[in-house]
Design a protein around this motif. Structure first.
Motif, PDB file in Angstrom:
ATOM      1  N   UNK A  44       0.790  -1.036   0.040  1.00 38.23           N
ATOM      2  CA  UNK A  44      -0.060   0.051  -0.131  1.00 38.23           C
ATOM      3  C   UNK A  44       0.874   1.122  -0.048  1.00 38.23           C
ATOM      4  N   UNK A  45       1.365   1.486  -1.189  1.00 43.33           N
ATOM      5  CA  UNK A  45       2.611   2.492  -1.151  1.00 43.33           C
ATOM      6  C   UNK A  45       2.197   3.875  -1.777  1.00 43.33           C
ATOM      7  N   UNK A  46       1.953   4.786  -0.910  1.00 46.03           N
ATOM      8  CA  UNK A  46       1.496   6.178  -1.256  1.00 46.03           C
ATOM      9  C   UNK A  46       2.786   6.915  -1.762  1.00 46.03           C
ATOM     10  N   UNK A  47       3.819   7.165  -0.823  1.00 48.53           N
ATOM     11  CA  UNK A  47       4.809   8.139  -1.172  1.00 48.53           C
ATOM     12  C   UNK A  47       6.112   7.911  -1.003  1.00 48.53           C
ATOM     13  N   UNK A  48       6.829   8.385  -0.751  1.00 46.20           N
ATOM     14  CA  UNK A  48       8.532   8.165  -0.761  1.00 46.20           C
ATOM     15  C   UNK A  48       8.816   6.864  -0.269  1.00 46.20           C
TER      16      UNK A  48
ATOM     17  N   UNK C  86       9.536  12.958  -4.945  1.00 44.80           N
ATOM     18  CA  UNK C  86      10.666  12.106  -4.083  1.00 44.80           C
ATOM     19  C   UNK C  86      11.697  11.381  -4.965  1.00 44.80           C
ATOM     20  N   UNK C 167      17.159   8.770  -0.358  1.00 45.39           N
ATOM     21  CA  UNK C 167      16.112   9.177  -1.010  1.00 45.39           C
ATOM     22  C   UNK C 167      15.748  10.540  -0.916  1.00 45.39           C
TER      23      UNK C 167
END
Lengths: 184, 169, 412
Positions: A44-48, C86, C167
């Motif tokens: 469940x990857x949303x951002x960085x 990012x 990162x």
């Protein structure tokens, strides 16, 4: 880097009695062994943190070494919910729905500061940690965590999975835990 | 370090004051960019003029954002325009009262303004007259306040786990 | 000019009979969907496999950057910019530092400019690399992703040598860098310049003239230059439509005007063109880095890495430990207790996705009174419905990944 491993690693057998042609152990341990080495994560990857998860899956770190190469994008066929990245309040009902749809037994890992506590985003629009809406088993700190840390989190989850009693999901305490989050 | 095109700046000022007169309230050079303050009533015409004039050709809307000035109790909208042909940028500012936050839309000139105006509405509550679909974009629809106004607190007010004594407040 | 292979729009009419009133299906894609690479929702009205209309919902990771920025000292806004796009954090960091420098009137030494250019172009390569390999993944070619990601890892290693992070780098300071590049960093940069072209060439050979890839991408999600300008496209997506707008050339910053590089453009603005423009930009970035390294080699000065502005440069550690004033000064800088003169400034850089702009208003305090980020993704993603209507669902997925919409930048 050029070293080629020809002998595959085999997981150690659990405690038990072995003799010629048979091996005896408890069902808990056998099931735990199977489960922990074939986790199907739902990213469940949303951002960085999602980008660091991509690095974890890619060639250099290769999460597949730990039996988790099969990503399941459907919540119905997954064991491990990996929440990576900021969860905004707008996203909250979606995450909850995904968790509810997952079949038992299920585990949750909060990757990164945002998923664990809201991180640097202490604002009106960000959920301050996913443990406010769903139960979490392992927290991985970092903003974002390095792939090594994510792998370490997976190994922690594997310990939990391997040692879990088969009756835990039917127990009173577990229902109470879910009740706290208003999940039936 | 940066270039200032005095000639072009003067051309824009003279053309606009000729055309619109009193609607141009103020002009000044801020760091490296010409900044014009205009009356909100003529905003749409000024934008159309800047876009269509064959000498100016401000064909590109770089950005559109809002601002809140609590000391004067006004809300502002700031536009950055860019003319690719002349490689010149200008900034247009306009403002409106907090109680009557109405400004005409420029989506008919630049479709790019669509979401940026929605964002500005979402953050500041500025209502763009004539916008095709003016509703919240980033925040949840149920929200009633406008978060980027200065009186809105940054932190979530419903939090209970933060003990003030531990955070030194 | 590449000939049209097949036009899916006409196809739709041919197959589905148009006499009877049509029944459309509603299809919900997102907010978490393997094909979206981020959290966006598209509610699509489908005529069989063809898209009739689509309604976008965004804001699923709205984190209120602009509100936070009004409550943070200038120093502490750098970590926020990391989390915009990012995939290429150093680009955003450098853009923010340059904005503040413009407001304060700090002139950076040439060596700082060149060091910045090396970092920025590395970041551009890292970003384009993710985008292009993911186009490959979405069209069914996972190989490029697993191979080229090793080079991205190598760029991470260079970042680590420079600033200690992978990162979200928080790299550099207002006026320059926090420390000089280490010998190991130089070694790695030189190694990267040698090793990367080989791998990039291999990746190009895999996809560029690949029949399957070309059929999947040519004429998919095409967009005209006029519409792209009206919608505020910038960066590779605008250049793919045939407009040679590049902030590095139009409004040179950080001594870009001393460098020799080409601005690649496409013709039809389709997915293939976007892929090719990004691909060529990686080659150009390598060229720029090579020039920057050569320029730095020729310089006698090997030590300057920040502008001599005492307001923002930390005093040397020996002094901090032994001298009261230096300690106080160190504390003031780190805690962000430096007042910034009032002013207004707009500065933009060519980020990986297009023109990343910072509109900064200071009222003379320690925090900005208003900071607006011009996020390229947010502005061009609104053209997505216009690009995919009439196309197939599978093409819409490719169009989305070739636009390189980054959720963090989109929602801010």
């Amino acid at each position: 880097m050029t070293q080629i491993i020809t002998k595959p690693n085999v997981v150690e057998a659990p405690e038990g009695i072995s003799g010629e042609g048979y091996f005896l152990t408890s069902l808990d341990k056998a099931v735990g062994l199977a489960r922990k080495n074939s986790l199907w994560p739902l990213p469940f990857a949303t951002s960085c943190c999602g980008i660091e998860f991509m690095a974890t899956m890619a060639a250099t770190y290769d999460l597949a070494r730990f039996g988790s190469e099969r990503l399941s994008f459907s919540p119905r066929q997954s064991d491990l919910l990996m929440v990576m990245g900021t969860i905004a309040k707008k996203m909250t009902p979606v995450l909850r729905e995904v968790y509810i749809q997952m079949a038992e037994p299920k585990w949750v890992i909060a990757v990164g500061a945002c998923a664990s506590s809201g991180g640097i985003f202490d604002t009106y629009s960000v959920l301050q940690g996913i443990d406010r809406i769903i139960p979490v088993d392992v927290y991985v700190p970092g903003c974002p965590p390095r792939p090594e840390q994510i792998i370490s989190g997976i190994l922690k989850i594997q310990d939990l999975v391997g040692n879990e009693s088969l009756r835990r999901r039917n127990s009173e305490a577990y229902n109470e835990l879910l009740g706290k989050y208003n999940i039936e | 370090m940066y270039q200032i095109n005095q000639e072009r700046d003067n051309l824009v000022i003279s053309k606009l004051t000729n055309q619109f007169g009193d609607a141009i309230l103020d002009h000044e050079l801020l760091t490296d960019m010409l900044c014009l303050t205009v009356q909100k009533g003529s905003l749409q015409n000024i934008m159309l003029f800047l876009h269509n004039d064959h000498e100016l050709q401000y064909n590109f809307l770089t950005s559109l954002c809002g601002a809140h000035y609590p000391e004067t109790n006004r809300l502002g909208v700031i536009y950055h325009l860019h003319s690719f042909a002349n490689n010149h940028r200008i900034r247009i500012k306009t403002s409106t009262e907090l109680e009557k936050p109405y400004i005409s839309t420029i989506t008919s000139i630049w479709p790019a303004a669509n979401w940026q105006e929605r964002e500005t509405y979402d953050f500041f509550g500025i209502i763009f007259d004539g916008h095709p679909n003016l509703k919240r974009i980033l925040n949840v629809d149920e929200m009633t306040s406008f978060p980027l106004r200065k009186d809105f607190p940054l932190e979530d007010q419903t939090r209970e786990d933060k003990d003030d004594s531990m955070f030194g407040r | 000019m590449v000939q049209k292979k097949f036009n899916t729009g006409y196809w739709a009419k041919d197959i589905v009979s148009t006499e009877e009133p049509k029944e459309y299906n509603t299809l919900n894609v997102g907010p978490t969907h393997p094909a979206t690479h981020g959290v966006f929702q598209n509610v699509m009205l489908m005529d069989g496999e063809f898209i009739v209309s689509t309604e976008q919902t965004i804001g699923y990771i709205h984190r209120a950057f602009e509100k936070i920025a009004e409550h943070r000292p200038f120093y502490q806004i750098t970590p926020l910019t990391d989390r915009l796009n990012y995939c290429s954090a150093p680009l955003n960091n450098m853009g923010w530092h340059m904005t503040v420098e413009k407001l304060l009137g700090i002139e950076t030494p040439k060596r700082v400019d060149y060091l910045r250019i090396i970092v920025m172009e590395l970041a551009r390569i890292a970003d384009h690399l993710i985008c292009n390999t993911v186009i490959g993944v979405d069209s069914g070619a996972l190989t490029g992703f697993t191979y080229l990601f090793q080079d991205r890892e190598f760029i991470y290693e260079i970042y680590e040598e420079i600033c200690g992070s992978r990162l979200t780098t928080n790299m550099g300071r207002i006026g320059g860098f926090e420390r000089n590049f280490s010998p190991k960093a130089w070694e790695k940069i030189r190694h990267f310049l040698k090793s990367y072209p080989k791998n990039l060439k291999e990746f190009e050979n895999l996809l560029m003239r690949n029949r399957i890839f070309m059929d999947r991408t040519i004429n998919v999600g095409a967009f005209s230059a006029e519409r792209a300008l009206a919608y505020g496209f910038t960066g590779p997506n605008l250049r793919a439509c045939g407009v040679d707008y590049d902030v590095r050339v139009m409004n040179p910053y950080s001594s870009y005007n001393e460098f020799e590089f080409d601005v690649p453009i496409g013709q039809s603005g389709d997915t293939y063109d976007r892929f090719m423009v990004r691909q060529e930009e990686m080659w150009q970035s390598l060229r720029i880095i090579e020039q920057a390294v050569a320029k730095l080699d020729q310089m006698d000065d090997k030590e300057t890495y920040f502008a001599p502005d005492p307001r923002f440069v930390l005093p040397p550690k020996e002094k901090v430990y032994n001298n009261m004033e230096a300690l106080i000064w160190h504390f003031k800088i780190v805690m962000g207790e430096t007042d910034i003169p009032p002013g207004e400034v707009y500065h933009s850089i060519e980020a990986a996705n297009g023109e990343l702009g910072f509109y900064l208003v200071s009222d003379g305090g320690r925090t900005p009174s208003r900071l607006h980020f011009r996020r390229p993704c947010f502005i061009y993603y609104q053209a997505y419905p216009e690009m995919v209507i009439g196309n197939m669902l599978s093409d819409a997925v490719l169009t989305m990944s070739s636009m390189n919409v980054i959720a963090g930048e989109l929602d801010a």
